[in-house]
Scaffold this motif. Structure first.
Motif, PDB file in Angstrom:
ATOM      1  N   ARG A  51       0.803  -1.230   0.000  1.00  0.00           N
ATOM      2  CA  ARG A  51       0.000   0.000   0.000  1.00  0.00           C
ATOM      3  C   ARG A  51       0.832   1.275   0.000  1.00  0.00           C
ATOM      4  O   ARG A  51       0.325   2.349  -0.285  1.00  0.00           O
ATOM      5  N   THR A  75      -2.402  -0.014  -3.999  1.00  0.00           N
ATOM      6  CA  THR A  75      -2.880   0.807  -2.882  1.00  0.00           C
ATOM      7  C   THR A  75      -4.366   1.127  -3.045  1.00  0.00           C
ATOM      8  O   THR A  75      -5.034   1.507  -2.095  1.00  0.00           O
ATOM      9  N   GLN A 117      -8.480   3.222   2.506  1.00  0.00           N
ATOM     10  CA  GLN A 117      -9.136   2.322   1.558  1.00  0.00           C
ATOM     11  C   GLN A 117     -10.466   1.848   2.127  1.00  0.00           C
ATOM     12  O   GLN A 117     -10.586   1.671   3.348  1.00  0.00           O
ATOM     13  N   MET A 135      -7.033  -6.809  -0.270  1.00  0.00           N
ATOM     14  CA  MET A 135      -5.657  -6.742   0.215  1.00  0.00           C
ATOM     15  C   MET A 135      -5.360  -7.884   1.181  1.00  0.00           C
ATOM     16  O   MET A 135      -4.354  -8.571   1.071  1.00  0.00           O
TER      17      MET A 135
END
Ligand code: HEC
Ligand code: HEC
Length: 291
Positions: free
Chosen positions: A115, A134, A190, A141
């Protein structure tokens, strides 16, 4: 007379050589300033589950994000650029085998690489496309990290990254995305999980993997790889605007376009897009057609 010309020619030649050496020295200096920059980032920790459904989702992401192109299908590492003027680049061995990641490489280190584009010393990873990763939500993720961590060890050392003279010049000039950390908003929060369905919104999310070559506007242009073929415009104003959804899916799975062109994997990585599900390709199609 003749010897005078020779003398001036020699002086001019020597001057040019000195100028070249000097400008190369300046580029080398600037390059090392970029690589030695240390970042102060706050890595936001997220839980990394280890159940089989998460690992399966992570395997799919490892395939569609093209990690294997640079880290190998078995995560043991792979040389992906071997061009002395540009450099020699290998994605490192990401397993726990000999030559792989050290024991100290914890979840925070994973998130820092993925990220923030940074290594354990908070310095920039080179050419690792973290500026795309990212943008992945927490769910994706976690899944990709869970998959990587679950892979069996491979005992292969990673050759060190070597950057050639041209590689240094092009990266300092911003012509190759050498320093992902510089392209990242390090305070980005995020989302936990975006809605995964055949929608324009999900297509926009997936298009992060296309923007490195097709540009953030997806209108294409010069190839980011020096000497590569021009990158196509894939918005509604390009050929894609004339394709049906089925033609789009066939093109991204087989490399055959409705115009009869065979896309080469070395130019357009359709071996990667071939791994996308129907819903994912439909979402991409809907998004590209909306542009
Ligand atoms: C274009 C090639 C490329 C792709 C695609 C790529 N990587 Fe990398 N990756 C690299 C390179 C090169 C490095 C090492 C950079 C360095 O040492 O400066 C790296 C470093 C890493 C690191 C840090 C390792 C360490 O020792 O600090 C991790 C973790 C990683 N990659 C995971 C991934 C995952 C997971 C994916 C897919 C989502 C991926 N990479 C896709 C090229 C790539
Ligand atoms: C590594 C760079 C790269 C990436 C990543 C990439 N493309 Fe491409 N793509 C290209 C290049 C270069 C061409 C032009 C190839 C040619 O003209 O032969 C192309 C061509 C295409 C075409 C054919 C366009 C036409 O008019 O014939 C489509 C469709 C396409 N890409 C879609 C995508 C999508 C969708 C993604 C993301 C999921 C993507 N590409 C990711 C480099 C890339």
């Amino acid at each position: 007379m003749f010897s005078k010309i020779m003398k001036w020619a020699a002086i001019a030649g020597l001057g040019l050589l000195l100028l070249l050496l000097l400008s190369f020295g300046i580029f080398s200096f600037l390059f090392h300033q970029h690589t030695n920059r240390q970042y102060a980032v706050q890595v936001r920790d997220i839980p990394i589950p280890d159940d089989s459904a998460t690992i399966a989702a992570g395997r799919h992401l490892y395939e569609i994000k093209g990690c294997g192109e640079c880290h190998g299908a078995n995560l043991g590492g792979k040389m992906f650029v071997n061009d002395p003027p540009i450099g020699r680049f290998s994605g490192p061995n990401l397993t726990r085998g000999k030559g792989g990641l050290p024991v100290s490489f914890d979840n925070t280190a994973w998130l820092k690489a993925m990220r923030h584009g940074l290594n354990a010393e908070n310095k920039p990873l080179l050419l690792m496309p973290s500026q795309e990763f990212t943008l992945m939500d927490d769910h994706d993720m976690a899944a990709i990290i869970a998959f990587c961590k679950a892979q069996p060890p491979v005992n292969v050392p990673t050759p060190p990254v070597q950057v050639g003279a041209l590689g240094k010049i092009l990266s300092v000039a911003g012509k190759i995305p050498m320093f992902p950390a510089e392209l990242i908003d390090h305070s980005r929060q995020q989302p936990k999980q975006v809605v995964k369905a055949a929608t324009v919104d999900y297509g926009r999310y997936l298009s992060a993997s296309c923007q490195g070559c097709h540009r953030p506007t997806l209108t294409g242009g010069d190839n980011p790889v020096p000497g590569g073929v021009p990158v196509a415009n894939i918005t509604a104003t390009g050929n894609v605007g004339k394709w049906s959804k089925e033609e789009f899916i066939t093109a991204l799975r087989t490399g055959k376009t409705p115009e009869g062109k065979q896309l080469q994997v070395g130019d357009m990585p359709w071996n990667m897009t071939a791994q996308y599900t129907d819903d994912e390709l439909t979402a991409l199609y809907l998004y590209l057609r909306s542009l």
